[in-house]
Motif scaffolding. Structure first.
Motif, PDB file in Angstrom:
ATOM      1  N   SER A 296       0.330   6.243  -2.806  1.00  0.00           N
ATOM      2  CA  SER A 296       1.206   6.298  -1.635  1.00  0.00           C
ATOM      3  C   SER A 296       1.290   4.919  -0.998  1.00  0.00           C
ATOM      4  CB  SER A 296       0.678   7.305  -0.612  1.00  0.00           C
ATOM      5  OG  SER A 296      -0.497   6.814   0.011  1.00  0.00           O
TER       6      SER A 296
ATOM      7  N   THR B 281      10.754   8.659  -2.703  1.00  0.00           N
ATOM      8  CA  THR B 281      10.634   9.320  -1.413  1.00  0.00           C
ATOM      9  C   THR B 281       9.923  10.658  -1.585  1.00  0.00           C
ATOM     10  OG1 THR B 281      12.719  10.520  -1.615  1.00  0.00           O
ATOM     11  CG2 THR B 281      12.824   8.268  -0.758  1.00  0.00           C
ATOM     12  N   THR B 282       9.600  11.314  -0.479  1.00  0.00           N
ATOM     13  CA  THR B 282       8.925  12.615  -0.540  1.00  0.00           C
ATOM     14  C   THR B 282       9.791  13.675  -1.217  1.00  0.00           C
ATOM     15  OG1 THR B 282       9.723  13.067   1.702  1.00  0.00           O
ATOM     16  CG2 THR B 282       7.492  12.175   1.484  1.00  0.00           C
TER      17      THR B 282
ATOM     18  N   ASP C  17       5.107   7.055   3.839  1.00  0.00           N
ATOM     19  CA  ASP C  17       4.795   8.250   3.053  1.00  0.00           C
ATOM     20  C   ASP C  17       5.486   8.262   1.690  1.00  0.00           C
ATOM     21  OD1 ASP C  17       7.281   8.541   4.157  1.00  0.00           O
ATOM     22  OD2 ASP C  17       7.005  10.600   4.848  1.00  0.00           O
ATOM     23  N   ASP C  18       6.136   7.156   1.323  1.00  0.00           N
ATOM     24  CA  ASP C  18       6.700   7.034  -0.023  1.00  0.00           C
ATOM     25  C   ASP C  18       5.574   6.835  -1.043  1.00  0.00           C
ATOM     26  OD1 ASP C  18       9.248   7.208   1.008  1.00  0.00           O
ATOM     27  OD2 ASP C  18       9.601   5.045   0.997  1.00  0.00           O
TER      28      ASP C  18
END
Length: 419
Positions: free
Chosen positions: A347, A380-381, A395-396
């Motif tokens: 992350s 990305t999430t 949070d990528d």
């Protein structure tokens, strides 16, 4: 080794190294407050600022000292944050700040009171959402520290900034810094000292280590007069920075060991201690905004001190564009190596936590190096791919691509050295 005391009674002279430190401090405090107060549902932010060597408030030339800089930047930040929050439909934020100003000189403290009084009165009238409480102490810092700690505890402050810009190098004990860093969850310390203080400590306690560290530049015994004759040598700076970092890295998760860029040599270090990577990230960026104010000697990528001063070619990193261009080339290989070594994915938040005690690089350069690396991708999430550096979020996930080119798996600096 005692430093030259400021003559506040007759008007203290603002020296160049202090002017440089103050500019960095001013910009950092403002950015710190913007980051902490601009977003989120909170409507109140509490912070304590301790200036352990506060001085008289203004120099002979009229330039404000650090106590007034803190107050001015608190005011500026609160006003700007609330303008921004109003434009975005958010509630105004109230900022409550305890300011503890200490100085061993009675003259300095009396002058400081006089210089601060009209500023506080003006803020009361013009900035009602900034609430300041000032406490003055007139003691040597080590004597004042227990009282300062008690006051912070009674106020239940968790966000704390200490400015320990001592005049000399022996007024703050190492154990005191360690206690500060362990006592508050969101604490940062700016700590100024002359390198001779650390060398004297090592001479007394670790002579074999010190001799090993300095023998490659022909210094067999540590003598301040001899050190003064080589203050401007790049190899001296490289060795000193390693000593500084090795001795202070256990005090906090994130330690900046960069030296003040003085025209006459590299005598002062402005160490920044922090418990969270975000603080070091902001500090690195501020230094790049003030190119030439501080300096790092060593690698420009992720492993800034992983070199042998006896063999590796040293380059000064002055946080300018030339240094940034060089850093980006090292970062491309270093980041690919790191992601590969941890299993091929991590992350962005974890990546920051790993790297920020070992790089002087600007955030934008780090992000650019990730995006430009043909062997990495940022997801990305929701599984989408980031294609621009400025869109990367904490949070990528940074991920190694399934098909990789050959050379990023190796440390490019080592390949160049072998060639």
């Amino acid at each position: 080794m005692a430093g030259k005391e400021y003559d506040w009674e007759n008007g203290a002279i603002l020296e160049d190294h202090s002017r440089r430190k103050h500019k960095i401090l001013r910009e950092y405090i403002f950015d710190y407050l913007l980051v902490r107060c601009s977003y989120g549902p909170r409507d109140r932010f509490r912070i304590a600022i301790v200036d352990g060597f506060a001085g008289g408030g203004r120099y002979r030339c009229g330039t404000p000292g650090s106590p007034l800089i803190f107050i001015e930047e608190l005011k500026r930040a609160v006003e700007q944050v609330n303008v921004k929050r109003a434009a975005e439909g958010q509630k105004f934020i109230e900022v409550e700040s305890l300011l503890v100003f200490n100085d061993a000189s009675p003259t300095a403290i009396n002058l400081l009171r006089d210089n601060i009084a009209p500023v506080l009165a003006e803020i009361t009238e013009s900035t009602p959402r900034l609430h300041l409480r000032v406490e003055y102490l007139n003691e040597f810092f080590e004597s004042a520290y227990p009282k300062i700690k008690e006051s912070l505890g009674q106020g239940r402050y968790t966000n704390v900034i200490f400015n320990l810009d001592q005049c000399g190098d022996s007024h703050v004990e190492r154990n005191t810094i360690l206690d500060i860093m362990r006592s508050y969850p969101a604490v940062e310390v700016f700590y100024t000292f002359m390198i001779s203080a650390l060398l004297a400590f090592l001479k007394k306690n670790e002579p074999e280590m010190l001799q090993e560290r300095l023998k490659h530049i022909g210094v067999s015994t540590v003598d301040i007069d001899k050190l003064s004759s080589i203050m401007s040598r790049k190899d001296w700076l490289a060795t000193a920075e390693k000593i500084v970092f090795d001795n202070f890295r256990l005090f906090a998760p994130y330690v900046s060991p960069f030296s003040i860029n003085n025209p006459g040599g590299w005598r002062y270090w402005m160490i920044h201690f922090a418990n969270v990577y975000r603080a070091r990230q902001v500090y690195n960026n501020i230094l790049h905004d003030n190119a030439g104010q501080q300096a790092h000697c060593g690698r420009h990528g992720l492993n800034m001190l992983s070199y042998d001063p006896r063999h590796d070619d040293q380059m000064l990193y002055l946080f300018d564009q030339q240094a940034r261009d060089s850093a980006k080339q090292q970062l491309i290989g270093d980041i690919a190596n790191l992601v590969t070594n941890v299993g091929g994915a991590m992350s962005v938040g974890n990546f920051y936590e790993v790297i920020y005690n070992d790089t002087p690089a600007h955030t934008d350069d780090i992000h650019s190096a990730i995006i430009e690396n043909p062997d990495l991708e940022v997801l990305t999430t929701s599984g989408g791919e980031r294609r621009k550096p400025n869109t990367i979020k904490v949070d990528d996930v940074i991920k190694r691509k399934s098909q990789m080119t050959f050379f990023p798996l190796f440390d490019r600096s080592k390949l160049q050295k072998d060639d």
